[in-house]
Motif scaffolding. Structure first.
Motif, PDB file in Angstrom:
ATOM      1  N   PHE A 115       0.903  -1.196   0.023  1.00  0.00           N
ATOM      2  CA  PHE A 115      -0.075   0.056   0.057  1.00  0.00           C
ATOM      3  C   PHE A 115       0.989   1.401  -0.126  1.00  0.00           C
ATOM      4  CE2 PHE A 115      -3.806  -1.898   2.360  1.00  0.00           C
ATOM      5  CZ  PHE A 115      -4.456  -2.347   1.085  1.00  0.00           C
ATOM      6  N   PHE A 116       1.762   1.154   1.037  1.00  0.00           N
ATOM      7  CA  PHE A 116       2.668   2.591   1.042  1.00  0.00           C
ATOM      8  C   PHE A 116       3.471   2.639  -0.282  1.00  0.00           C
ATOM      9  CE2 PHE A 116       1.570   2.614   5.438  1.00  0.00           C
ATOM     10  CZ  PHE A 116       1.676   4.144   5.681  1.00  0.00           C
ATOM     11  N   ASP A 117       4.168   1.664  -0.581  1.00  0.00           N
ATOM     12  CA  ASP A 117       5.045   1.629  -1.909  1.00  0.00           C
ATOM     13  C   ASP A 117       4.277   2.052  -3.211  1.00  0.00           C
ATOM     14  OD1 ASP A 117       7.068   0.480  -0.648  1.00  0.00           O
ATOM     15  OD2 ASP A 117       6.867  -1.391  -1.611  1.00  0.00           O
ATOM     16  N   ALA A 118       2.807   1.676  -3.377  1.00  0.00           N
ATOM     17  CA  ALA A 118       2.171   2.301  -4.699  1.00  0.00           C
ATOM     18  C   ALA A 118       1.784   3.592  -4.317  1.00  0.00           C
ATOM     19  CB  ALA A 118       0.913   1.370  -4.355  1.00  0.00           C
ATOM     20  N   ARG A 119       1.402   3.999  -3.114  1.00  0.00           N
ATOM     21  CA  ARG A 119       1.222   5.583  -3.072  1.00  0.00           C
ATOM     22  C   ARG A 119       2.051   6.458  -3.359  1.00  0.00           C
ATOM     23  NH1 ARG A 119      -2.494   5.612   2.310  1.00  0.00           N
ATOM     24  NH2 ARG A 119      -0.440   4.297   2.898  1.00  0.00           N
ATOM     25  N   GLU A 120       3.497   6.083  -2.542  1.00  0.00           N
ATOM     26  CA  GLU A 120       4.545   6.785  -2.493  1.00  0.00           C
ATOM     27  C   GLU A 120       5.063   6.780  -4.266  1.00  0.00           C
ATOM     28  OE1 GLU A 120       7.491   5.197   0.003  1.00  0.00           O
ATOM     29  OE2 GLU A 120       6.218   5.484   1.874  1.00  0.00           O
ATOM     30  N   ALA A 121       4.941   5.832  -5.002  1.00  0.00           N
ATOM     31  CA  ALA A 121       5.324   5.792  -6.335  1.00  0.00           C
ATOM     32  C   ALA A 121       4.509   6.880  -6.880  1.00  0.00           C
ATOM     33  CB  ALA A 121       5.377   4.402  -6.844  1.00  0.00           C
ATOM     34  N   HIS A 122       3.146   6.587  -6.909  1.00  0.00           N
ATOM     35  CA  HIS A 122       2.166   7.603  -7.378  1.00  0.00           C
ATOM     36  C   HIS A 122       2.461   9.093  -7.042  1.00  0.00           C
ATOM     37  CE1 HIS A 122      -1.844   8.778  -8.962  1.00  0.00           C
ATOM     38  NE2 HIS A 122      -1.880   9.517  -7.706  1.00  0.00           N
ATOM     39  N   ALA A 123       2.879   9.402  -5.837  1.00  0.00           N
ATOM     40  CA  ALA A 123       2.934  10.697  -5.351  1.00  0.00           C
ATOM     41  C   ALA A 123       4.338  11.215  -6.111  1.00  0.00           C
ATOM     42  CB  ALA A 123       3.193  10.619  -3.733  1.00  0.00           C
ATOM     43  N   ARG A 124       5.205  10.426  -6.321  1.00  0.00           N
ATOM     44  CA  ARG A 124       6.673  10.936  -6.764  1.00  0.00           C
ATOM     45  C   ARG A 124       6.563  11.104  -8.195  1.00  0.00           C
ATOM     46  NH1 ARG A 124       9.088   6.940  -3.698  1.00  0.00           N
ATOM     47  NH2 ARG A 124       9.015   5.445  -5.326  1.00  0.00           N
ATOM     48  N   GLN A 125       5.631  10.407  -9.078  1.00  0.00           N
ATOM     49  CA  GLN A 125       5.417  10.359 -10.415  1.00  0.00           C
ATOM     50  C   GLN A 125       4.616  11.688 -10.720  1.00  0.00           C
ATOM     51  OE1 GLN A 125       3.492   6.516 -11.404  1.00  0.00           O
ATOM     52  NE2 GLN A 125       5.804   5.457 -11.353  1.00  0.00           N
ATOM     53  N   ALA A 126       3.848  11.963  -9.634  1.00  0.00           N
ATOM     54  CA  ALA A 126       2.921  13.132  -9.880  1.00  0.00           C
ATOM     55  C   ALA A 126       3.692  14.605  -9.670  1.00  0.00           C
ATOM     56  CB  ALA A 126       1.638  13.087  -9.127  1.00  0.00           C
ATOM     57  N   GLY A 127       4.787  14.165  -9.156  1.00  0.00           N
ATOM     58  CA  GLY A 127       5.772  15.480  -8.739  1.00  0.00           C
ATOM     59  C   GLY A 127       5.731  16.162  -7.304  1.00  0.00           C
ATOM     60  N   PHE A 128       5.093  15.137  -6.529  1.00  0.00           N
ATOM     61  CA  PHE A 128       4.855  15.748  -5.020  1.00  0.00           C
ATOM     62  C   PHE A 128       6.454  15.600  -4.361  1.00  0.00           C
ATOM     63  CE2 PHE A 128       0.695  15.404  -6.172  1.00  0.00           C
ATOM     64  CZ  PHE A 128       0.176  16.524  -5.910  1.00  0.00           C
ATOM     65  N   SER A 129       6.742  16.393  -3.487  1.00  0.00           N
ATOM     66  CA  SER A 129       7.843  16.308  -2.779  1.00  0.00           C
ATOM     67  C   SER A 129       7.752  15.826  -1.261  1.00  0.00           C
ATOM     68  CB  SER A 129       8.723  17.674  -2.797  1.00  0.00           C
ATOM     69  OG  SER A 129       7.843  18.653  -2.043  1.00  0.00           O
ATOM     70  N   LEU A 130       6.484  15.733  -0.808  1.00  0.00           N
ATOM     71  CA  LEU A 130       6.195  15.287   0.270  1.00  0.00           C
ATOM     72  C   LEU A 130       4.878  14.414   0.500  1.00  0.00           C
ATOM     73  CD1 LEU A 130       6.620  18.526   2.622  1.00  0.00           C
ATOM     74  CD2 LEU A 130       8.038  16.341   2.818  1.00  0.00           C
ATOM     75  N   CYS A 131       5.057  13.304   1.185  1.00  0.00           N
ATOM     76  CA  CYS A 131       3.637  12.804   1.522  1.00  0.00           C
ATOM     77  C   CYS A 131       3.571  12.789   2.991  1.00  0.00           C
ATOM     78  CB  CYS A 131       4.096  11.311   0.994  1.00  0.00           C
ATOM     79  SG  CYS A 131       5.012  10.301   1.273  1.00  0.00           S
ATOM     80  N   CYS A 132       2.380  12.448   3.384  1.00  0.00           N
ATOM     81  CA  CYS A 132       1.936  12.517   4.751  1.00  0.00           C
ATOM     82  C   CYS A 132       0.690  11.618   5.016  1.00  0.00           C
ATOM     83  CB  CYS A 132       1.941  13.987   5.381  1.00  0.00           C
ATOM     84  SG  CYS A 132       0.397  14.883   4.979  1.00  0.00           S
ATOM     85  N   PHE A 133       0.590  11.516   6.294  1.00  0.00           N
ATOM     86  CA  PHE A 133      -0.646  10.844   6.878  1.00  0.00           C
ATOM     87  C   PHE A 133      -0.992  11.515   8.228  1.00  0.00           C
ATOM     88  CE2 PHE A 133       2.598   7.896   7.708  1.00  0.00           C
ATOM     89  CZ  PHE A 133       2.139   7.561   8.925  1.00  0.00           C
ATOM     90  N   SER A 134      -2.283  11.168   8.850  1.00  0.00           N
ATOM     91  CA  SER A 134      -2.501  11.722   9.918  1.00  0.00           C
ATOM     92  C   SER A 134      -3.097  10.047  10.957  1.00  0.00           C
ATOM     93  CB  SER A 134      -3.499  12.570  10.211  1.00  0.00           C
ATOM     94  OG  SER A 134      -4.799  12.202   9.653  1.00  0.00           O
ATOM     95  N   ALA A 135      -2.769  10.483  12.098  1.00  0.00           N
ATOM     96  CA  ALA A 135      -3.147   9.169  12.908  1.00  0.00           C
ATOM     97  C   ALA A 135      -3.767   9.650  14.248  1.00  0.00           C
ATOM     98  CB  ALA A 135      -2.165   8.038  13.309  1.00  0.00           C
ATOM     99  N   VAL A 136      -4.735   8.893  14.589  1.00  0.00           N
ATOM    100  CA  VAL A 136      -5.553   9.307  15.951  1.00  0.00           C
ATOM    101  C   VAL A 136      -4.767   9.115  17.087  1.00  0.00           C
ATOM    102  CG1 VAL A 136      -6.778   7.109  16.275  1.00  0.00           C
ATOM    103  CG2 VAL A 136      -7.795   9.148  17.220  1.00  0.00           C
ATOM    104  N   LEU A 137      -4.818  10.015  17.945  1.00  0.00           N
ATOM    105  CA  LEU A 137      -4.045   9.961  19.301  1.00  0.00           C
ATOM    106  C   LEU A 137      -4.956   9.756  20.410  1.00  0.00           C
ATOM    107  CD1 LEU A 137      -2.148  13.338  18.955  1.00  0.00           C
ATOM    108  CD2 LEU A 137      -1.034  11.137  18.613  1.00  0.00           C
ATOM    109  N   ARG A 138      -4.675   8.412  20.910  1.00  0.00           N
ATOM    110  CA  ARG A 138      -5.610   7.983  22.187  1.00  0.00           C
ATOM    111  C   ARG A 138      -4.723   7.879  23.472  1.00  0.00           C
ATOM    112  NH1 ARG A 138     -10.995   7.703  21.338  1.00  0.00           N
ATOM    113  NH2 ARG A 138     -11.680   6.810  19.647  1.00  0.00           N
TER     114      ARG A 138
END
Length: 195
Positions: A115-138
């Motif tokens: 999942f991460f490999d596919a999304r990172e490759a997609h973001a790179r190919q689209a020219g993005f320099s950063l990727c991020c996600f958010s996670a809940v804090l409990r």
């Protein structure tokens, strides 16, 4: 388990599957989400409609058993964009990873990495320099935290993500067993993408 990458309207036939998966998986700790199918259908349709989005499916035969999404930050909601506005980060250069949801019986077979490999490759190919996600804090002493629960922090660190607790937002949903919605703190993890 077969992994398929879809973009835009090609994902439309799978949106109900993704909505149901989100409700099923996010019901567990730490999200404890009491899902609403109508809301979920509307939420996931954003990924089929957004320019530059990606949906990665995990399938066992024809059955969708997992999914992962991504979208340019500029197409995300105000709640997700807000921590990046007016600071050192350019939302135009950030690709946001939505959920990664996988049924429990399919975990530990490499789908998360794919999942991460596919999304990172997609973001790179689209020219993005950063990727991020958010996670809940409990809180560590949350009464519904299962014994032996292990957060995914180590997995995220090993993939090169850095936790930025100063980048935070809140999102509102109804917890399992609750009658009212409440705001949940969410913090961001970021990774620079090589050119």
């Amino acid at each position: 388990m077969r992994i398929t990458t879809l973009q835009g309207p090609a994902a439309t036939p799978y949106l109900d599957d993704l909505a149901r998966l989100r409700i099923r998986v996010f019901r567990d700790f730490p999200y404890l989400y009491e899902g609403d199918l109508a809301y979920e259908r509307d939420y996931v349709s954003t990924y089929a409609a957004a320019s530059g989005s990606i949906i990665v499916l995990a399938q066992d035969g024809d059955r969708v058993v997992g999914a992962s999404t991504g979208i340019p930050m500029r197409e995300e909601t105000t709640e997700f964009q807000a921590p990046f506005l007016g600071g050192d980060w350019d939302p135009q250069q950030i690709f946001y990873f939505g959920e990664s949801v996988l049924l429990p019986e399919y975990r530990g077979q490499g789908a998360g990495v794919r999942f991460f490999d596919a999304r990172e490759a997609h973001a790179r190919q689209a020219g993005f320099s950063l990727c991020c996600f958010s996670a809940v804090l409990r809180p560590l002493d949350h009464p519904l935290r299962p014994a032996g629960y292990q957060p995914l922090d180590a997995f995220w660190h090993n993939r090169g993500y850095v936790h930025h607790p100063e980048l935070s937002t809140t999102f509102t949903w109804r917890d399992v067993g609750q009658h009212e919605k409440s705001a949940k703190p969410m913090s961001f993890w970021l990774k620079e993408l090589p050119a």
